[in-house]
Design a protein around this motif. Structure first.
Motif, PDB file in Angstrom:
ATOM      1  N   VAL A  80       0.813  -1.330   0.036  1.00  0.00           N
ATOM      2  CA  VAL A  80       0.013   0.073   0.041  1.00  0.00           C
ATOM      3  C   VAL A  80       0.976   1.249   0.109  1.00  0.00           C
ATOM      4  O   VAL A  80       1.798   1.317   0.822  1.00  0.00           O
ATOM      5  N   ALA A  81       0.480   2.114  -0.853  1.00  0.00           N
ATOM      6  CA  ALA A  81       1.265   3.314  -1.039  1.00  0.00           C
ATOM      7  C   ALA A  81       0.205   4.533  -0.798  1.00  0.00           C
ATOM      8  O   ALA A  81      -0.885   4.385  -1.199  1.00  0.00           O
ATOM      9  N   THR A  82       0.809   5.551  -0.318  1.00  0.00           N
ATOM     10  CA  THR A  82      -0.097   6.974  -0.466  1.00  0.00           C
ATOM     11  C   THR A  82       0.939   8.068  -0.462  1.00  0.00           C
ATOM     12  O   THR A  82       1.974   8.109  -0.162  1.00  0.00           O
ATOM     13  N   LEU A  83       0.134   9.298  -0.865  1.00  0.00           N
ATOM     14  CA  LEU A  83       0.747  10.375  -0.825  1.00  0.00           C
ATOM     15  C   LEU A  83       0.099  11.409   0.226  1.00  0.00           C
ATOM     16  O   LEU A  83      -1.173  11.540   0.069  1.00  0.00           O
ATOM     17  N   ALA A  84       0.694  11.908   1.008  1.00  0.00           N
ATOM     18  CA  ALA A  84       0.318  12.922   2.118  1.00  0.00           C
ATOM     19  C   ALA A  84       0.421  14.198   1.509  1.00  0.00           C
ATOM     20  O   ALA A  84       1.587  14.702   1.496  1.00  0.00           O
ATOM     21  N   TRP A  85      -0.823  14.790   1.054  1.00  0.00           N
ATOM     22  CA  TRP A  85      -0.596  16.125   0.439  1.00  0.00           C
ATOM     23  C   TRP A  85      -1.882  16.822   0.490  1.00  0.00           C
ATOM     24  O   TRP A  85      -2.888  16.106   0.428  1.00  0.00           O
ATOM     25  N   ALA A  86      -1.896  18.350   0.882  1.00  0.00           N
ATOM     26  CA  ALA A  86      -2.881  18.800   1.182  1.00  0.00           C
ATOM     27  C   ALA A  86      -4.013  18.907  -0.361  1.00  0.00           C
ATOM     28  O   ALA A  86      -5.093  18.898  -0.305  1.00  0.00           O
ATOM     29  N   GLY A  87      -3.165  19.013  -1.283  1.00  0.00           N
ATOM     30  CA  GLY A  87      -3.812  19.029  -2.673  1.00  0.00           C
ATOM     31  C   GLY A  87      -4.745  17.630  -2.944  1.00  0.00           C
ATOM     32  O   GLY A  87      -5.540  17.735  -3.784  1.00  0.00           O
ATOM     33  N   ALA A  88      -4.351  16.599  -2.182  1.00  0.00           N
ATOM     34  CA  ALA A  88      -4.912  15.372  -2.330  1.00  0.00           C
ATOM     35  C   ALA A  88      -6.690  15.365  -2.128  1.00  0.00           C
ATOM     36  O   ALA A  88      -7.310  14.634  -2.409  1.00  0.00           O
ATOM     37  N   THR A  89      -6.883  16.337  -1.251  1.00  0.00           N
ATOM     38  CA  THR A  89      -8.098  16.739  -0.847  1.00  0.00           C
ATOM     39  C   THR A  89      -8.626  18.448  -0.952  1.00  0.00           C
ATOM     40  O   THR A  89      -9.791  18.533  -0.755  1.00  0.00           O
ATOM     41  N   GLY A 143      -3.557   6.106   5.060  1.00  0.00           N
ATOM     42  CA  GLY A 143      -2.214   6.675   5.839  1.00  0.00           C
ATOM     43  C   GLY A 143      -1.808   5.870   6.698  1.00  0.00           C
ATOM     44  O   GLY A 143      -0.532   5.727   7.078  1.00  0.00           O
ATOM     45  N   THR A 144      -2.751   5.164   7.555  1.00  0.00           N
ATOM     46  CA  THR A 144      -2.169   4.172   8.483  1.00  0.00           C
ATOM     47  C   THR A 144      -1.597   2.723   8.023  1.00  0.00           C
ATOM     48  O   THR A 144      -0.758   2.268   8.762  1.00  0.00           O
ATOM     49  N   ALA A 145      -2.172   2.519   7.058  1.00  0.00           N
ATOM     50  CA  ALA A 145      -1.908   1.182   6.227  1.00  0.00           C
ATOM     51  C   ALA A 145      -0.681   1.167   5.480  1.00  0.00           C
ATOM     52  O   ALA A 145       0.009  -0.026   5.215  1.00  0.00           O
ATOM     53  N   ALA A 146      -0.259   2.394   4.764  1.00  0.00           N
ATOM     54  CA  ALA A 146       0.892   2.469   3.916  1.00  0.00           C
ATOM     55  C   ALA A 146       2.228   2.124   4.182  1.00  0.00           C
ATOM     56  O   ALA A 146       2.646   2.633   5.360  1.00  0.00           O
ATOM     57  N   LEU A 185       5.259   5.438   1.712  1.00  0.00           N
ATOM     58  CA  LEU A 185       4.641   6.757   2.087  1.00  0.00           C
ATOM     59  C   LEU A 185       5.558   8.149   1.479  1.00  0.00           C
ATOM     60  O   LEU A 185       6.798   8.301   1.547  1.00  0.00           O
ATOM     61  N   LEU A 186       4.927   9.008   0.641  1.00  0.00           N
ATOM     62  CA  LEU A 186       5.219  10.156  -0.020  1.00  0.00           C
ATOM     63  C   LEU A 186       4.754  11.258   0.604  1.00  0.00           C
ATOM     64  O   LEU A 186       3.564  11.120   0.834  1.00  0.00           O
ATOM     65  N   VAL A 187       5.459  12.374   0.848  1.00  0.00           N
ATOM     66  CA  VAL A 187       4.698  13.633   1.284  1.00  0.00           C
ATOM     67  C   VAL A 187       5.360  14.900   0.487  1.00  0.00           C
ATOM     68  O   VAL A 187       6.357  14.864  -0.163  1.00  0.00           O
ATOM     69  N   ALA A 188       4.302  15.670   0.006  1.00  0.00           N
ATOM     70  CA  ALA A 188       4.394  16.786  -0.458  1.00  0.00           C
ATOM     71  C   ALA A 188       4.814  18.168   0.549  1.00  0.00           C
ATOM     72  O   ALA A 188       4.315  18.004   1.787  1.00  0.00           O
ATOM     73  N   GLU A 208      10.239  11.396  -0.169  1.00  0.00           N
ATOM     74  CA  GLU A 208      10.125   9.991   0.235  1.00  0.00           C
ATOM     75  C   GLU A 208      10.258  10.091   1.730  1.00  0.00           C
ATOM     76  O   GLU A 208      11.476  10.641   2.217  1.00  0.00           O
ATOM     77  N   VAL A 209       9.574   9.420   2.656  1.00  0.00           N
ATOM     78  CA  VAL A 209       9.783   9.394   3.984  1.00  0.00           C
ATOM     79  C   VAL A 209       9.454   7.889   4.650  1.00  0.00           C
ATOM     80  O   VAL A 209       8.575   6.973   3.851  1.00  0.00           O
TER      81      VAL A 209
END
Length: 368
Positions: free
Chosen positions: A119-128, A161-164, A167-170, A181-182
């Motif tokens: 599982v991969a995700t992007l932590a980014w305010a733009g995603a919402t 975000g809890t399962a990824a 983890l990528l972060v903007a 990358e984090v």
């Protein structure tokens, strides 16, 4: 003029995925998955990845992927939406596109893991909120951490975000937003409540977190464009599910000694919903074709317009279909046991992810 038809291969893919979801993601299975710790059926996700290769579809072959286009991923996303199935595919799709738009070294390291089903995700305010949201995470030069930057800030409503495990972060930098990358073990992850029970959201808190810069604004723009097209595909599936449920129900529910589906007023309402679903499918398909053209060397500006048109139209359409689904089901639709409330909640959430319809319409007008 692009050929806005599904290929034979895509139709076969749709049939395979729908068959698997029909067997393993019925109403009872969806509710079991919702109540699980992961928030989705991990065995179903594993089967989809190993037997169908859904996570590997958009990943190039040199990164252990299937080398298919986004069109194939959109077919799978539509079927997942139709099944109302909790799945990390949407989050992983957005993250994979960010990686494809970033550095080749990061893509070579991380995309094989995404293709294998991590599982991969992007932590980014733009995603919402949209591509122009000011990023709350700030990057600063690292000091003896083994990485080139440190990140500070908090991002809310991170998909899966809890399962990824990828983890990528903007984050905001002096030269604009960038992709990092984090290590997930280096951040604080808290589950956040979501109206849509089929989605798991998290708050990601970074406090001097070591990070490696792997991309710039182009990577984030690509992720947002493809993510918008992906949300549109899910919305089509959810809208189709709402319509299918309603058509079945009005054939059974009787008033004045006859099925309510025989009343002309009900027929007209269902016909309107059918038009909304079919036009949504066309808009989502046009966006998928535009994305594949852009990946092949075409214009990303056109892909962005097509994706915004698709998400604006599809999110409005699924909201209308969901509202009519509840209305035409009557009192049973507001019971916990019926799936109508899942359609309604998904519709409302899809209208927010990657920005509301009004933001996408504004983006289209600004690009003309």
């Amino acid at each position: 003029m692009p050929d806005l038809r599904f290929s034979e291969e895509q139709d076969e893919l749709r049939s395979i995925v729908r068959s698997m979801l029909d067997k393993r993601s019925d109403s009872a299975a969806v509710r079991t998955a919702i109540d699980s710790e992961a928030g989705y059926d991990e065995s179903l996700w594993q089967a989809l990845c190993e037997q169908v290769g859904v996570a590997a579809l958009p990943v190039p072959e040199e990164h252990d992927g299937a080398g298919a286009g986004f069109g194939e991923t959109s077919v799978v996303l539509e079927e997942i939406g139709h099944a109302l199935a909790p799945s990390p595919l949407l989050a992983s799709t957005v993250a994979a596109q960010a990686l494809l738009g970033g550095s080749s070294d990061a893509a070579a390291r991380l995309l094989p893991r995404v293709a294998a089903g991590e599982v991969a995700t992007l932590a980014w305010a733009g995603a919402t909120g949209g591509p122009d949201v000011e990023e709350p995470v700030v990057a600063s030069p690292a000091s003896g951490t083994g990485r080139d930057h440190e990140l500070n800030g908090t991002v809310d409503h991170v998909l899966d975000g809890t399962a990824a495990s990828v983890l990528l972060v903007a984050a905001r930098t002096p030269d604009g937003p960038a992709l990092f990358e984090v290590d997930p073990s280096q951040v604080t992850r808290e589950a956040q409540p979501a109206m849509d029970l089929t989605l798991r959201l998290a708050r990601i808190t970074l406090d001097g977190t070591p990070a490696t810069r792997i991309g710039g604004p182009d990577a984030l723009a690509r992720a947002h464009t493809v993510g918008s097209a992906a949300v549109a595909a899910v919305a089509v599936g959810v809208a189709q599910r709402g319509l299918d449920m309603t058509v079945d129900y009005v054939k059974q529910r009787e008033q004045f000694g006859r099925p309510i589906g025989s009343f002309q007023a009900v027929k007209h309402r269902l016909a309107d919903l059918h038009v909304l679903v079919e036009t949504s499918r066309s808009a989502a398909l046009a966006a998928a074709v535009a994305v594949d053209d852009a990946v092949a060397g075409g214009a990303w500006d056109q892909a962005r317009r097509s994706a915004s048109v698709a998400q604006a139209w599809c999110s409005d359409a699924v909201a209308r279909v969901a509202a009519e689904t509840v209305q035409l089901h009557g009192g049973i639709a507001i019971t916990w046991e019926h799936d109508a409330h899942l359609v309604l909640k998904q519709a409302q959430t899809l209208g927010i992810l990657l920005g509301p319809a009004r933001a996408h319409r504004s983006a289209v007008l600004a690009s003309l």
